[in-house]
Design an enzyme around this catalytic site. Sequence first.
Site, PDB file in Angstrom:
ATOM      1  CG  LEU A   1      13.338 -16.807   5.361  1.00 25.38           C
ATOM      2  CD1 LEU A   1      13.337 -16.988   6.871  1.00 25.38           C
ATOM      3  CD2 LEU A   1      12.938 -15.377   5.000  1.00 25.38           C
TER       4      LEU A   1
ATOM      5  CG  HIS B   1       3.785  -2.792   8.119  1.00 28.91           C
ATOM      6  ND1 HIS B   1       3.712  -4.111   8.511  1.00 28.91           N
ATOM      7  CD2 HIS B   1       4.911  -2.684   7.362  1.00 28.91           C
ATOM      8  CE1 HIS B   1       4.750  -4.772   8.002  1.00 28.91           C
ATOM      9  NE2 HIS B   1       5.476  -3.934   7.306  1.00 28.91           N
TER      10      HIS B   1
ATOM     11  CG  LEU C   1      -1.952   1.133   1.299  1.00 25.33           C
ATOM     12  CD1 LEU C   1      -2.824   1.202   0.054  1.00 25.33           C
ATOM     13  CD2 LEU C   1      -2.815   0.991   2.544  1.00 25.33           C
TER      14      LEU C   1
END
Length: 267
Positions: free
Chosen positions: A204, A72, A49
């Site tokens: 990761l 967030h 966003l």
Amino acid sequence: MALAWIASYPKSGNTWARILLASYLRDRQVELRMAQLGRGRLDDAVPDLVNVLRTGTMLPVAQPRPLAVKTHFLPGRNIHDPYRDATTKVIYLVRNPRDVIPSAERMLNVSPDRRTAYAKHFIDNRGVVPWQRMGFGLWTESVLEWTTPERLHQYFPNTELLVLRYEDIKRDTAGSLYKMIDFLGFDSELDSDRVQRAVDNSALDKMRDAERRDDSLRHRDRNPFFGQGLSDQSLAGYGEDIEDAYRRLLREDEEFGSLAGQYGYAN
């Protein structure tokens, strides 16, 4: 169209979940430019966003397929106002604050001589105060606002909620990705091989390697974005009083202790 938020307090696995979902949708490893994390191909699949705001555009809520978007911000922040009626799904990722503390320290590039003061700041305030000012809330605010159905439905009345722990995503990444895809309604029938390819492409260690190989970062004085993803870490390394202070927080702050206990972080 179903708009879904992939929400979390910072450093709780949101970016990793976003990469997993994007890898599944594209069925290949997502190309990352760590200096501009999220822009370009990753944003095409699972937007952030903040990056949407930077471009001065709106999320394409009229498109037919479900759209997952990283945020967030607290659900009540006006940044979400244009999308309240379109929102039908929320995935909230929660992580042990013990592990958020060192992960956030790395991202914030805290100097060695400020580490103890930083950890004390987090414990005293239940999170990072500058992030609260940005609209992310403190750790307790973020978890309560996004995971309490009565509160969440004040902001997104048509939404369903799925809460996932970072630790469970790490323990069973394929199973967790399957849950996310099924919940979001990306496919009527999930291809287990495609899920596994997405997991493999989003490991990761591959993310860390992509960061190391990024030429744009080689001469920048910054800590890596992707760490080791450790869990249930001791805070004693911050100083002899910090671990004790955190344990007191768990015991004496009813709200913090209750939330931590609810998600298995009571120790």
